[in-house]
Design a protein around this motif. Sequence first.
Motif, mmCIF file in Angstrom:
data_model
loop_
_atom_site.group_PDB
_atom_site.id
_atom_site.type_symbol
_atom_site.label_atom_id
_atom_site.label_comp_id
_atom_site.label_asym_id
_atom_site.label_seq_id
_atom_site.Cartn_x
_atom_site.Cartn_y
_atom_site.Cartn_z
ATOM 1 N N VAL A 109 0.854 -1.186 0.000
ATOM 2 C CA VAL A 109 0.000 0.000 0.000
ATOM 3 C C VAL A 109 0.894 1.242 0.000
ATOM 4 O O VAL A 109 2.100 1.157 0.239
ATOM 5 C CB VAL A 109 -0.922 0.019 1.235
ATOM 6 N N CYS A 110 0.283 2.386 -0.266
ATOM 7 C CA CYS A 110 1.007 3.651 -0.175
ATOM 8 C C CYS A 110 1.099 4.059 1.293
ATOM 9 O O CYS A 110 0.154 3.881 2.052
ATOM 10 C CB CYS A 110 0.284 4.738 -0.959
ATOM 11 N N VAL A 111 2.253 4.594 1.665
ATOM 12 C CA VAL A 111 2.497 5.010 3.052
ATOM 13 C C VAL A 111 2.932 6.471 3.053
ATOM 14 O O VAL A 111 3.717 6.890 2.201
ATOM 15 C CB VAL A 111 3.607 4.152 3.706
ATOM 16 N N THR A 112 2.407 7.218 4.014
ATOM 17 C CA THR A 112 2.836 8.599 4.218
ATOM 18 C C THR A 112 3.273 8.756 5.666
ATOM 19 O O THR A 112 2.548 8.379 6.586
ATOM 20 C CB THR A 112 1.694 9.590 3.940
ATOM 21 N N TYR A 113 4.481 9.266 5.845
ATOM 22 C CA TYR A 113 4.971 9.625 7.174
ATOM 23 C C TYR A 113 4.936 11.147 7.262
ATOM 24 O O TYR A 113 5.512 11.824 6.412
ATOM 25 C CB TYR A 113 6.417 9.159 7.377
ATOM 26 N N ALA A 114 4.268 11.672 8.276
ATOM 27 C CA ALA A 114 4.255 13.112 8.536
ATOM 28 C C ALA A 114 5.078 13.338 9.793
ATOM 29 O O ALA A 114 4.704 12.892 10.876
ATOM 30 C CB ALA A 114 2.826 13.598 8.718
ATOM 31 N N ILE A 115 6.212 14.003 9.624
ATOM 32 C CA ILE A 115 7.170 14.185 10.719
ATOM 33 C C ILE A 115 7.249 15.665 11.075
ATOM 34 O O ILE A 115 7.381 16.517 10.188
ATOM 35 C CB ILE A 115 8.559 13.649 10.303
ATOM 36 N N ASP A 116 7.174 15.939 12.360
ATOM 37 C CA ASP A 116 7.322 17.305 12.864
ATOM 38 C C ASP A 116 8.442 17.330 13.892
ATOM 39 O O ASP A 116 8.696 16.321 14.567
ATOM 40 C CB ASP A 116 6.031 17.780 13.531
ATOM 41 N N GLY A 117 9.096 18.455 13.992
ATOM 42 C CA GLY A 117 10.157 18.617 14.973
ATOM 43 C C GLY A 117 10.674 20.035 14.948
ATOM 44 O O GLY A 117 10.042 20.934 14.388
ATOM 45 N N LYS A 118 11.850 20.208 15.544
ATOM 46 C CA LYS A 118 12.474 21.535 15.574
ATOM 47 C C LYS A 118 13.944 21.421 15.199
ATOM 48 O O LYS A 118 14.590 20.423 15.484
ATOM 49 C CB LYS A 118 12.348 22.153 16.963
ATOM 50 N N GLU B 185 -4.519 4.472 -6.183
ATOM 51 C CA GLU B 185 -3.444 4.984 -7.034
ATOM 52 C C GLU B 185 -3.029 6.401 -6.623
ATOM 53 O O GLU B 185 -3.862 7.298 -6.541
ATOM 54 C CB GLU B 185 -3.948 4.985 -8.480
ATOM 55 N N LEU B 186 -1.750 6.599 -6.317
ATOM 56 C CA LEU B 186 -1.150 7.896 -5.961
ATOM 57 C C LEU B 186 -1.893 8.596 -4.819
ATOM 58 O O LEU B 186 -1.970 9.806 -4.769
ATOM 59 C CB LEU B 186 -1.062 8.806 -7.184
ATOM 60 N N CYS B 187 -2.410 7.823 -3.894
ATOM 61 C CA CYS B 187 -3.218 8.397 -2.809
ATOM 62 C C CYS B 187 -2.375 9.027 -1.714
ATOM 63 O O CYS B 187 -2.913 9.714 -0.849
ATOM 64 C CB CYS B 187 -4.128 7.339 -2.203
ATOM 65 N N ASN B 188 -1.073 8.834 -1.725
ATOM 66 C CA ASN B 188 -0.276 9.435 -0.667
ATOM 67 C C ASN B 188 0.173 10.843 -1.035
ATOM 68 O O ASN B 188 1.136 11.342 -0.515
ATOM 69 C CB ASN B 188 0.913 8.546 -0.257
#
Length: 162
Positions: free
Chosen positions: A70-79, A137-140
């Motif tokens: 499957v398509c995977v998205t990682y959303a990373i936040d930091g400083k 398809e291309l959902c990330n």
Amino acid sequence: YFIQSKFEQGKTMNMMNMIIMAVLVAYISAADTALKCYKCTEASLDGTAAADNTKCDDEENAGACEAGEVCVTYAIDGKVSDKVARVIIGTCGVAADFDTDKKKTAKCGTQEDVAKGIAELNSLTDYKCAASTCDKELCNSGYVAGISTVLLAVLALLVLSN
């Protein structure tokens, strides 16, 4: 006799159209077996894009996944110092690796080094990550290619109906 001949000819054309349509549907179905996802890394500091970004909505950064992924998205936040850092990573992955919050957290942990590998973010602190999956398809980061298959099928119907 003439009317019967035209009737038989019409039945033959309808049968040919049905065969062509079946072949087109089979081709479209076979082409869609490998899911296509964005494979990208977008990073920013206080909203300004990092130098080595690969855009997550650019067709050039899309690629086929392995069967069953499957398509995977990682959303990373930091400083980084006093600046807000944001990283979006698009990739492919096995759905079962993301089916619980505990597994998502574990997979997120593997992405910290990826984020810190970006030159502007090598001193990233306050690391927070959320992982999500999708199976279109291309959902990330978009849905343009998924629509193209539908448009192709509609076009085939229009051509064959004439």
